[in-house]
Write a protein that holds these residues in place. Structure first.
Motif, mmCIF file in Angstrom:
data_model
loop_
_atom_site.group_PDB
_atom_site.id
_atom_site.type_symbol
_atom_site.label_atom_id
_atom_site.label_comp_id
_atom_site.label_asym_id
_atom_site.label_seq_id
_atom_site.Cartn_x
_atom_site.Cartn_y
_atom_site.Cartn_z
ATOM 1 N N LYS A 134 -4.551 7.239 -3.138
ATOM 2 C CA LYS A 134 -3.104 6.928 -3.257
ATOM 3 C C LYS A 134 -2.578 6.197 -2.639
ATOM 4 O O LYS A 134 -1.550 4.769 -2.384
ATOM 5 N N ALA A 135 -2.357 6.663 -0.791
ATOM 6 C CA ALA A 135 -2.092 6.317 -0.061
ATOM 7 C C ALA A 135 -2.840 4.553 -0.153
ATOM 8 O O ALA A 135 -1.534 4.057 0.341
ATOM 9 N N ILE A 166 -0.423 2.566 -2.798
ATOM 10 C CA ILE A 166 0.462 2.764 -2.427
ATOM 11 C C ILE A 166 0.650 1.308 -1.571
ATOM 12 O O ILE A 166 2.155 0.342 -0.990
ATOM 13 N N GLU A 191 -4.684 -3.686 -10.778
ATOM 14 C CA GLU A 191 -4.897 -2.883 -10.004
ATOM 15 C C GLU A 191 -6.298 -2.047 -10.221
ATOM 16 O O GLU A 191 -6.047 -0.974 -9.396
#
Length: 282
Positions: A277-278, A281, A220
């Protein structure tokens, strides 16, 4: 029927004492009045006749419901369930059988209250089979003293109720148990029983779990920095100043630095966050 006018449309709500007092002031039906009302309901589906029959017998529901007050349930709830049973009895009552409604309705009233008690007395259902249900409502009255049954008493109760001694022993154990929270709050009471959650293994220190968490965090973090590198320089600087610096900057401070409005800084920050965020994900 002249006495129909003496039956009100409803009983007072908001106070159980007022409800009970009003119920006991309602006139009781004679055998002839009850028969005529039952015939009207059966032959003409007269709902007003059904209402009068129900209202005139609410006092009996209250009397039966009070007999179940030892289970820790609210009396208004017991009365409500018993009234449901009374209404079912009124619908099924046959005036040609030669019995009074109260004799016929008692079984329906108790059946509804029994179901309510069994559903709500414990979080975990304590009686499922027919024998267990029989024991649930008779075991307390069968006890002659405090404490557990002796073997002789177990056999005597089993014989009286027509069940196996093992069923008596099992139900006695269930009734003696108490509901326990799965994960209760911390307490200094040393005698408090161990919570069910305490029996679960703690997997946080397992090598496999720690390795999995470490790999996930590294992955992450790598994705986050990759997403940051794809931003334009101003968006990257604004996010770093707003979220990644030890001393976080305000919108107005950044607005003065770049010579734009605070609202514009907020829009740039929002757009940059959406882009990150895009990518995370994806």
């Amino acid at each position: 029927m002249s006495r129909e006018l003496a039956i009100p449309a409803s009983l007072p709500t908001g106070s159980i004492d007022a409800y009970i007092s009003a119920a006991y002031q309602l006139p009781m039906l004679t055998a002839e009045e009850e028969h005529d009302l039952a015939v009207r309901l059966r032959d003409n589906n007269d709902l007003e006749a059904a209402r009068i029959m129900v209202m005139s017998h609410v006092r009996f529901v209250i009397r039966v419901a009070r007999g179940y007050s030892g289970y820790g349930l609210a009396l208004p709830d017991l009365i409500q369930e018993g009234t449901v049973g009374l209404m079912k009895a009124v619908r099924r009552f046959n005036p040609d059988m030669g019995v009074r409604l109260v004799s016929f309705a008692v079984h329906w009233i108790k059946a509804e209250i029994h179901e309510f008690v069994l559903r709500n007395w414990r979080i975990v259902k304590v009686a499922t089979t027919k024998a267990q249900r029989k024991l649930f409502f008779n075991l307390r009255s069968a006890k002659k003293r405090l404490g557990w049954f002796s073997q002789e008493e177990i056999e005597g109760v089993a014989k009286d109720l027509g069940v196996k001694p093992e069923t008596v022993l099992e139900m006695e154990s269930r009734l003696a148990g108490q509901d326990m929270a799965f994960d209760p709050q911390e307490s200094s009471d040393e005698e408090r029983p161990v919570a069910p959650a305490s029996y679960l293994p703690d997997m946080r220190m397992e090598p496999a779990t720690q390795l999995e968490q470490s790999d996930s965090s590294s992955h992450e973090e790598k994705l986050l920095y990759t997403a940051l590198e794809d931003l334009d320089e101003r968006s990257k600087e604004i996010l770093q100043a707003r979220w990644l610096s030890e001393k976080k900057a305000t919108l107005h401070e950044l607005a003065d630095h770049y010579g734009v409005s605070a609202e514009r800084i907020r829009q740039i920050e929002k757009n940059a966050m959406n882009k990150i965020k895009a990518q995370l994900i994806a």
